[in-house]
Design a protein around this motif. Structure first.
Motif, PDB file in Angstrom:
ATOM      1  N   PHE A  36       4.126   0.344 -10.518  1.00  0.00           N
ATOM      2  CA  PHE A  36       3.225   0.112  -9.396  1.00  0.00           C
ATOM      3  C   PHE A  36       1.976   0.983  -9.463  1.00  0.00           C
ATOM      4  O   PHE A  36       0.865   0.531  -9.185  1.00  0.00           O
ATOM      5  CB  PHE A  36       3.964   0.366  -8.073  1.00  0.00           C
ATOM      6  CG  PHE A  36       3.140   0.106  -6.854  1.00  0.00           C
ATOM      7  CD1 PHE A  36       3.030  -1.174  -6.325  1.00  0.00           C
ATOM      8  CD2 PHE A  36       2.458   1.137  -6.215  1.00  0.00           C
ATOM      9  CE1 PHE A  36       2.255  -1.415  -5.193  1.00  0.00           C
ATOM     10  CE2 PHE A  36       1.680   0.899  -5.090  1.00  0.00           C
ATOM     11  CZ  PHE A  36       1.582  -0.380  -4.578  1.00  0.00           C
ATOM     12  N   PHE A  37       2.137   2.223  -9.832  1.00  0.00           N
ATOM     13  CA  PHE A  37       1.022   3.166  -9.767  1.00  0.00           C
ATOM     14  C   PHE A  37       0.150   3.145 -11.025  1.00  0.00           C
ATOM     15  O   PHE A  37      -0.912   3.743 -11.046  1.00  0.00           O
ATOM     16  CB  PHE A  37       1.539   4.581  -9.501  1.00  0.00           C
ATOM     17  CG  PHE A  37       2.176   4.708  -8.150  1.00  0.00           C
ATOM     18  CD1 PHE A  37       1.404   4.908  -7.023  1.00  0.00           C
ATOM     19  CD2 PHE A  37       3.559   4.571  -8.001  1.00  0.00           C
ATOM     20  CE1 PHE A  37       1.990   4.997  -5.773  1.00  0.00           C
ATOM     21  CE2 PHE A  37       4.150   4.670  -6.754  1.00  0.00           C
ATOM     22  CZ  PHE A  37       3.362   4.874  -5.638  1.00  0.00           C
ATOM     23  N   GLY A  38       0.599   2.371 -12.025  1.00  0.00           N
ATOM     24  CA  GLY A  38      -0.208   2.318 -13.231  1.00  0.00           C
ATOM     25  C   GLY A  38      -0.659   0.928 -13.611  1.00  0.00           C
ATOM     26  O   GLY A  38      -1.431   0.769 -14.541  1.00  0.00           O
ATOM     27  N   SER A  92       0.842  -1.198   0.000  1.00  0.00           N
ATOM     28  CA  SER A  92       0.000   0.000   0.000  1.00  0.00           C
ATOM     29  C   SER A  92       0.872   1.241   0.000  1.00  0.00           C
ATOM     30  O   SER A  92       1.765   1.384   0.844  1.00  0.00           O
ATOM     31  CB  SER A  92      -0.915   0.010   1.230  1.00  0.00           C
ATOM     32  OG  SER A  92      -1.639  -1.189   1.352  1.00  0.00           O
ATOM     33  N   ALA A  93       0.611   2.123  -0.950  1.00  0.00           N
ATOM     34  CA  ALA A  93       1.252   3.436  -0.954  1.00  0.00           C
ATOM     35  C   ALA A  93       0.374   4.373  -0.121  1.00  0.00           C
ATOM     36  O   ALA A  93      -0.818   4.525  -0.392  1.00  0.00           O
ATOM     37  CB  ALA A  93       1.393   3.959  -2.374  1.00  0.00           C
ATOM     38  N   LEU A  94       0.947   4.996   0.910  1.00  0.00           N
ATOM     39  CA  LEU A  94       0.189   5.820   1.845  1.00  0.00           C
ATOM     40  C   LEU A  94       0.620   7.273   1.772  1.00  0.00           C
ATOM     41  O   LEU A  94       1.796   7.575   1.529  1.00  0.00           O
ATOM     42  CB  LEU A  94       0.389   5.312   3.277  1.00  0.00           C
ATOM     43  CG  LEU A  94       0.128   3.821   3.542  1.00  0.00           C
ATOM     44  CD1 LEU A  94       0.471   3.489   5.001  1.00  0.00           C
ATOM     45  CD2 LEU A  94      -1.302   3.453   3.218  1.00  0.00           C
ATOM     46  N   VAL A 109      -3.158   5.592  -1.201  1.00  0.00           N
ATOM     47  CA  VAL A 109      -3.111   6.237  -2.514  1.00  0.00           C
ATOM     48  C   VAL A 109      -3.230   5.191  -3.616  1.00  0.00           C
ATOM     49  O   VAL A 109      -3.929   5.381  -4.612  1.00  0.00           O
ATOM     50  CB  VAL A 109      -1.808   7.041  -2.674  1.00  0.00           C
ATOM     51  CG1 VAL A 109      -1.720   7.654  -4.078  1.00  0.00           C
ATOM     52  CG2 VAL A 109      -1.697   8.113  -1.597  1.00  0.00           C
ATOM     53  N   LYS A 110      -2.548   4.063  -3.430  1.00  0.00           N
ATOM     54  CA  LYS A 110      -2.573   2.966  -4.390  1.00  0.00           C
ATOM     55  C   LYS A 110      -2.233   1.684  -3.653  1.00  0.00           C
ATOM     56  O   LYS A 110      -1.417   1.683  -2.734  1.00  0.00           O
ATOM     57  CB  LYS A 110      -1.544   3.221  -5.505  1.00  0.00           C
ATOM     58  CG  LYS A 110      -1.402   2.084  -6.518  1.00  0.00           C
ATOM     59  CD  LYS A 110      -2.598   1.960  -7.436  1.00  0.00           C
ATOM     60  CE  LYS A 110      -2.385   0.890  -8.491  1.00  0.00           C
ATOM     61  NZ  LYS A 110      -3.507   0.780  -9.438  1.00  0.00           N
ATOM     62  N   GLU A 111      -2.858   0.581  -4.067  1.00  0.00           N
ATOM     63  CA  GLU A 111      -2.621  -0.696  -3.392  1.00  0.00           C
ATOM     64  C   GLU A 111      -2.597  -1.830  -4.408  1.00  0.00           C
ATOM     65  O   GLU A 111      -3.404  -1.854  -5.340  1.00  0.00           O
ATOM     66  CB  GLU A 111      -3.698  -0.945  -2.343  1.00  0.00           C
ATOM     67  CG  GLU A 111      -3.440  -2.129  -1.432  1.00  0.00           C
ATOM     68  CD  GLU A 111      -4.439  -2.184  -0.292  1.00  0.00           C
ATOM     69  OE1 GLU A 111      -5.514  -2.794  -0.480  1.00  0.00           O
ATOM     70  OE2 GLU A 111      -4.157  -1.597   0.782  1.00  0.00           O
ATOM     71  N   GLN A 112      -1.661  -2.745  -4.230  1.00  0.00           N
ATOM     72  CA  GLN A 112      -1.592  -3.931  -5.069  1.00  0.00           C
ATOM     73  C   GLN A 112      -1.309  -5.150  -4.193  1.00  0.00           C
ATOM     74  O   GLN A 112      -0.601  -5.047  -3.180  1.00  0.00           O
ATOM     75  CB  GLN A 112      -0.491  -3.809  -6.123  1.00  0.00           C
ATOM     76  CG  GLN A 112      -0.770  -2.789  -7.218  1.00  0.00           C
ATOM     77  CD  GLN A 112       0.069  -3.058  -8.446  1.00  0.00           C
ATOM     78  OE1 GLN A 112       0.133  -4.177  -8.941  1.00  0.00           O
ATOM     79  NE2 GLN A 112       0.713  -2.007  -8.962  1.00  0.00           N
ATOM     80  N   SER A 113      -1.829  -6.303  -4.594  1.00  0.00           N
ATOM     81  CA  SER A 113      -1.593  -7.548  -3.870  1.00  0.00           C
ATOM     82  C   SER A 113      -0.982  -8.588  -4.797  1.00  0.00           C
ATOM     83  O   SER A 113      -1.314  -8.661  -5.985  1.00  0.00           O
ATOM     84  CB  SER A 113      -2.902  -8.092  -3.282  1.00  0.00           C
ATOM     85  OG  SER A 113      -3.395  -7.247  -2.266  1.00  0.00           O
ATOM     86  N   PHE A 114      -0.102  -9.400  -4.229  1.00  0.00           N
ATOM     87  CA  PHE A 114       0.557 -10.477  -4.964  1.00  0.00           C
ATOM     88  C   PHE A 114       0.450 -11.746  -4.129  1.00  0.00           C
ATOM     89  O   PHE A 114       0.458 -11.703  -2.899  1.00  0.00           O
ATOM     90  CB  PHE A 114       2.026 -10.141  -5.224  1.00  0.00           C
ATOM     91  CG  PHE A 114       2.235  -8.841  -5.930  1.00  0.00           C
ATOM     92  CD1 PHE A 114       2.254  -8.780  -7.313  1.00  0.00           C
ATOM     93  CD2 PHE A 114       2.405  -7.661  -5.205  1.00  0.00           C
ATOM     94  CE1 PHE A 114       2.438  -7.570  -7.966  1.00  0.00           C
ATOM     95  CE2 PHE A 114       2.599  -6.447  -5.853  1.00  0.00           C
ATOM     96  CZ  PHE A 114       2.610  -6.402  -7.236  1.00  0.00           C
TER      97      PHE A 114
END
Length: 288
Positions: A257-259, A226-228, A235-240
């Protein structure tokens, strides 16, 4: 009479204190029969030269256990201590189990037994260990002990052209690894939920986190990044999922990451010289 009584108390306290022994005295004192010297191996032009493990780690924890599993002695050192990297002990003759943990935690590791080591707040840093027999007898002995890296690394490399200006931190929440270590097994020994926060600074696009695999070929079952912003808003979140991890190996994820989106990964003196390999075996690269 009051002054005499105070002076008497002061003498009593001094008599009860253990005398401080300088480093050279520690090493040559007749009462000392175990000396631990912490070093590691550095790869230089296909040859290995011994250097201090204190270049890699800021804390050292040593514990010695008797055959029945009871702790005989323990020592804690940290960077800045006068004798950091050299430990001198007096131990009765016998055969013991020796555990050495070198790490970079904020506080001391707790070596409860040869099967359990925990770290402050369950935070895992680059960590090395040694586990083996310690035989103390009447003859002076010197042992060279090679410390082994206990952790796997996950490395996130951002390939975004720019990171949003409001991003202040990167939060990593992951399951599947361990924050508790078993020296006798050489692997993690509990199922942990780990959280790490990394500050985002100008120009920084690489973030490293550590865990202790449960076996030679293990996985992080899920990692949420998670980008905080400064107020902890996402602000942006990704899971792997199912990220391969191996002790002494870097698993590197590279991506926008953000795109982009997330996804799965395809009684006399005994001298000891501690060594460890600072070079990670290799890196596994994945794009996301």
């Amino acid at each position: 009479m009051k002054k005499i009584f105070i002076a008497f108390l002061a003498l009593l306290v001094v008599a009860c204190e253990k005398p401080y022994v300088e480093e050279n005295e520690k090493i040559t004192s007749e009462s000392v029969n175990v000396i631990l010297r912490m070093t590691q191996f550095e790869q230089i032009a296909f040859t290995r030269t011994a250097t201090d493990i204190t270049d890699l780690c800021s804390r050292l924890n040593v514990a010695i256990f008797s055959s029945d599993g009871s702790k005989v002695q323990s020592v804690v050192q940290k960077a800045g201590d006068a004798n950091f990297g050299t430990i001198a002990l007096t131990i009765p003759a016998g055969t013991y189990k020796l555990v050495v943990i070198a790490h970079n935690g904020e506080g001391s590791a707790t070596i409860s037994s040869i099967e359990k080591v925990t770290f402050p707040s369950n935070k895992v840093t680059d960590t090395f260990y040694y586990y083996g027999d310690l035989v103390v007898n009447d003859a002076q002995q010197t042992y060279d002990l090679a410390l082994t890296r206990a952790v796997a690394m996950f490395r996130l490399v951002l390939t975004d052209e720019t990171i949003p200006s409001n991003v202040a931190k990167m939060k990593f929440y992951y399951t599947g690894g361990s924050s508790t270590f078993s020296p006798v097994a050489g692997y993690g020994c509990v199922a942990s939920k780990q959280t790490e926060i990394r500050t985002v600074e100008n120009g920084v696009t690489q973030f490293d986190i550590y865990t202790m695999p449960h076996s030679e070929d293990d996985v992080l079952t899920k990692l949420t990044i998670s980008a905080l912003d400064a107020n902890e808003n996402v602000v942006k979140e990704q899971s792997f999922e199912n990220i391969p991890i191996t002790r002494n190996l870097i698993t590197r994820y590279n991506g926008n990451f953000f795109g982009g989106g997330g996804g799965n990964a395809p009684e006399s003196g005994s001298a000891f010289r501690m060594t460890a390999n600072p070079d990670w075996d290799n890196e596994k690269d994945y794009e996301f």
